[in-house]
Design an enzyme around this catalytic site. Structure first.
Site, mmCIF file in Angstrom:
data_model
loop_
_atom_site.group_PDB
_atom_site.id
_atom_site.type_symbol
_atom_site.label_atom_id
_atom_site.label_comp_id
_atom_site.label_asym_id
_atom_site.label_seq_id
_atom_site.Cartn_x
_atom_site.Cartn_y
_atom_site.Cartn_z
ATOM 1 C CG ASP A 187 -1.924 -1.129 1.207
ATOM 2 O OD1 ASP A 187 -2.009 -1.829 0.180
ATOM 3 O OD2 ASP A 187 -2.628 -1.310 2.216
ATOM 4 C CG ASP B 113 -12.782 -2.651 -0.903
ATOM 5 O OD1 ASP B 113 -12.205 -3.755 -1.027
ATOM 6 O OD2 ASP B 113 -12.401 -1.620 -1.483
#
Length: 262
Positions: free
Chosen positions: A8, A130
């Protein structure tokens, strides 16, 4: 089952968040390329690269990081975060991504996302599902929607999507185990055949006869992997891949364990 480490990116650095909270950020390395090379040196072949700056700002920001990793490793990189326009996805593929993950775009601009499936193919486009309390979250998990995660996946499966990354936000970065019940429920769903999958062994069969797992829905589990046993459980239930982040960085799962798993 594929093991897919996550890198990330915020401000060009390798970070991890807890439950998607930008205020709960840990920087693990100033140079994501160094991290990617370590993964590759230990036999890893895939990488999930997330542009957290892009997810927050709704346009791709860290494409230069992608370009460096794709240009200096042989990793199969899927890229997500901030891919919202035709220009965004063009830049990402030109920078070396093999696949692109779209989550918010599939909610906010379904026509554009469906166009990408047609243009690039189902092997290039991943649906990002998500989930927060069973509902789809968007924009770097900062916004909630009224879409139920399983119905969301089923609707996009009808439109041709095969690869799905499903992240339980409550589990992400918490090292508390994976959302096995959610993944089992997804893989047990009776799905409507999408393009090119209207027959079984060449013969027509009733809609709803087969489950998501039998259809070949490629479910990639994400969030909560803490120990190597989590990966064995995900493989047993039929997940096609598993994304691993903090467990690598915190030394909870070693490369030796991964080699034995593979």
């Amino acid at each position: 089952m594929r093991i897919i480490p996550a890198i990330d990116i915020i401000d060009g650095k390798c970070v991890r968040l807890s439950q998607g909270d930008y205020n709960q950020k840990t920087v693990y390395n100033e140079d994501p390329l160094e991290v990617a090379k370590e993964f590759e040196a230990n036999g890893i072949k895939h990488l999930h690269l997330v542009d957290l700056d892009g997810a927050k700002s709704s346009h791709v920001v860290n494409w230069k990081v992608l370009e460096r990793i794709a240009g200096q490793t042989g990793l199969h990189v899927d890229f997500g975060g901030g891919v919202k326009t035709d220009e965004d996805i063009k830049v990402v593929f030109e920078s070396g991504a093999k696949q692109v993950t779209g989550g918010s775009i599939a909610v906010k601009d379904a026509a554009t996302f469906e166009g990408w499936i047609s243009r690039y193919g189902t092997d290039k486009i991943i649906l990002g599902a998500d989930a927060k309390d069973g509902m789809i979250a968007t924009h770097g998990w900062l916004e909630s929607s009224e879409l139920e995660v399983i119905e969301f996946i089923k609707e996009w499966n009808k439109k041709g999507i095969e690869y799905v990354i499903c992240t339980d936000i409550a589990k992400d970065g918490m090292l508390a185990g994976t959302s096995n019940e959610l993944y089992k429920e997804i893989l047990s769903q009776p799905l409507i055949p999408s393009r090119g999958r209207e027959t079984k062994n060449g013969n027509p069969f009733p809609i709803g006869e087969m489950s998501a797992g039998q259809w070949g829905l490629k479910l990639i589990a994400s969030g909560g992997v803490a120990v190597i046993e989590d990966l064995y459980r995900l493989r047993e239930m039929g997940c096609e891949g598993a994304i691993v982040g903090k467990a690598f960085y915190e030394g909870r799962i070693t490369f030796k364990e991964l080699r034995e798993f593979v």
